[in-house]
Design an enzyme around this catalytic site. Structure first.
Site, PDB file in Angstrom:
ATOM      1  N   HIS A 167     -41.530 -37.410 -22.385  1.00  0.00           N
ATOM      2  CA  HIS A 167     -41.941 -37.547 -20.811  1.00  0.00           C
ATOM      3  C   HIS A 167     -42.198 -36.662 -20.234  1.00  0.00           C
ATOM      4  O   HIS A 167     -41.455 -34.927 -20.395  1.00  0.00           O
ATOM      5  CB  HIS A 167     -40.896 -38.592 -20.879  1.00  0.00           C
ATOM      6  CG  HIS A 167     -39.206 -38.137 -20.363  1.00  0.00           C
ATOM      7  ND1 HIS A 167     -38.418 -38.128 -21.394  1.00  0.00           N
ATOM      8  CD2 HIS A 167     -38.776 -37.031 -19.579  1.00  0.00           C
ATOM      9  CE1 HIS A 167     -37.550 -37.585 -21.303  1.00  0.00           C
ATOM     10  NE2 HIS A 167     -37.323 -37.082 -20.189  1.00  0.00           N
ATOM     11  N   GLU A 181     -32.120 -42.716 -13.292  1.00  0.00           N
ATOM     12  CA  GLU A 181     -33.804 -42.751 -14.416  1.00  0.00           C
ATOM     13  C   GLU A 181     -34.911 -43.913 -14.892  1.00  0.00           C
ATOM     14  O   GLU A 181     -34.176 -45.069 -14.737  1.00  0.00           O
ATOM     15  CB  GLU A 181     -33.548 -41.704 -15.229  1.00  0.00           C
ATOM     16  CG  GLU A 181     -33.200 -42.121 -16.568  1.00  0.00           C
ATOM     17  CD  GLU A 181     -32.599 -41.430 -18.166  1.00  0.00           C
ATOM     18  OE1 GLU A 181     -32.386 -40.306 -17.523  1.00  0.00           O
ATOM     19  OE2 GLU A 181     -32.958 -42.226 -18.950  1.00  0.00           O
ATOM     20  N   GLN A 214     -41.125 -39.835 -15.937  1.00  0.00           N
ATOM     21  CA  GLN A 214     -39.749 -40.351 -15.859  1.00  0.00           C
ATOM     22  C   GLN A 214     -39.793 -39.558 -14.653  1.00  0.00           C
ATOM     23  O   GLN A 214     -39.948 -38.975 -14.248  1.00  0.00           O
ATOM     24  CB  GLN A 214     -38.602 -39.700 -16.426  1.00  0.00           C
ATOM     25  CG  GLN A 214     -37.173 -39.612 -16.349  1.00  0.00           C
ATOM     26  CD  GLN A 214     -36.470 -38.584 -17.043  1.00  0.00           C
ATOM     27  OE1 GLN A 214     -36.284 -37.578 -17.194  1.00  0.00           O
ATOM     28  NE2 GLN A 214     -35.779 -39.319 -18.179  1.00  0.00           N
ATOM     29  N   HIS A 238     -38.923 -31.285 -15.706  1.00  0.00           N
ATOM     30  CA  HIS A 238     -38.655 -30.845 -17.042  1.00  0.00           C
ATOM     31  C   HIS A 238     -40.204 -31.457 -17.860  1.00  0.00           C
ATOM     32  O   HIS A 238     -39.846 -32.756 -17.194  1.00  0.00           O
ATOM     33  CB  HIS A 238     -37.347 -31.054 -17.124  1.00  0.00           C
ATOM     34  CG  HIS A 238     -36.846 -31.909 -17.869  1.00  0.00           C
ATOM     35  ND1 HIS A 238     -36.331 -33.433 -16.622  1.00  0.00           N
ATOM     36  CD2 HIS A 238     -37.268 -33.500 -18.782  1.00  0.00           C
ATOM     37  CE1 HIS A 238     -35.116 -34.161 -17.443  1.00  0.00           C
ATOM     38  NE2 HIS A 238     -36.393 -34.434 -18.619  1.00  0.00           N
ATOM     39  N   GLU A 287     -36.040 -29.691 -22.254  1.00  0.00           N
ATOM     40  CA  GLU A 287     -35.644 -30.987 -23.107  1.00  0.00           C
ATOM     41  C   GLU A 287     -36.374 -31.667 -24.318  1.00  0.00           C
ATOM     42  O   GLU A 287     -37.694 -31.660 -24.455  1.00  0.00           O
ATOM     43  CB  GLU A 287     -35.283 -32.519 -22.392  1.00  0.00           C
ATOM     44  CG  GLU A 287     -34.219 -33.376 -22.693  1.00  0.00           C
ATOM     45  CD  GLU A 287     -34.741 -34.743 -22.016  1.00  0.00           C
ATOM     46  OE1 GLU A 287     -35.527 -35.104 -21.031  1.00  0.00           O
ATOM     47  OE2 GLU A 287     -33.735 -35.307 -22.261  1.00  0.00           O
TER      48      GLU A 287
END
Lengths: 138, 138
Positions: free
Chosen positions: A8, A44, A55, A79, A129
């Site tokens: 994502h 989220e 996301q 991110h 991530e």
């Protein structure tokens, strides 16, 4: 430790309902999963696009990582997450390259996946991530 | 106008060679295509991850959009690109929702694709690019 996919791309938003509605108007994508992840201080919403997701991330309070991000930089890209099959092996490899990890050990993130964050200083100011996925991509 | 996929996530970097090498060390991904896009004032490297890409973007000069971004915000996430089948239809739809477009008409971007940028004010401070792809995803 080739990432399997871009799991994502996360966008920090001030108002999750409003962002979900606006994204739907603009791009015709509906929410696949919506979840409070209390430990990360966020709510989220995951919106599937092809084999990946956008996301949308809203802070549960100002004094959370995403709340402080909004205060400092405003809404925007937060991110990017890479899907990996073996998160311990990925973290071990990253450590061997001298990368700075935010999470030395995996923790449980949205959707029950094991996740870990790599510090932005490890690559061009970019918060990355890792998300462990099953071999079938679930 | 459902996007077909996340075509790429773009990261603005100061030194493209260094970023390509570091990304390879960290994530084991090599460059699929590297190209100067003079009209946008950038050199870009595309790194395939699953069905999507990370795009590393370095400015050709300080007085370019990416040069000014680096000066203002430093290295980091720059934009996200959605693949669409019909870019004119996508732009027409976006206009109908009141979105502010950077490109009213498609122009030619990296890889020879027809592209257009949507202004960050249209969605949560996020610069979004549309990339027209063939039906087979090429």
């Amino acid at each position: 430790m080739l990432p399997y996919n871009i799991d994502h791309v996360a966008i920090a938003v001030a108002d999750l309902d409003e962002a979900v509605q606006r994204f739907g108007e603009l791009y015709g994508v509906a929410v696949q999963r919506r979840e409070v992840v209390a430990e990360q201080g966020v709510e989220e919403a995951m919106l599937a696009i092809g084999g990946s997701h956008v996301q949308l991330l809203a802070p549960l309070a100002p004094d959370t990582p995403v709340g402080r991000f909004l205060d400092r930089r405003g809404e925007g890209l937060h991110h990017v997450a890479f899907a990996v099959f073996d998160i311990e092996a990925a973290l071990e490899h990253l450590r061997s390259t001298g990368a700075r990890l935010i999470d030395d050990e995996p923790r449980i993130g949205g959707g029950g996946h094991r996740i870990a964050f790599v510090h932005p200083s490890s690559f061009s100011g970019t918060l990355i991530e890792l998300v462990e996925v099953e071999v079938d991509g679930a």
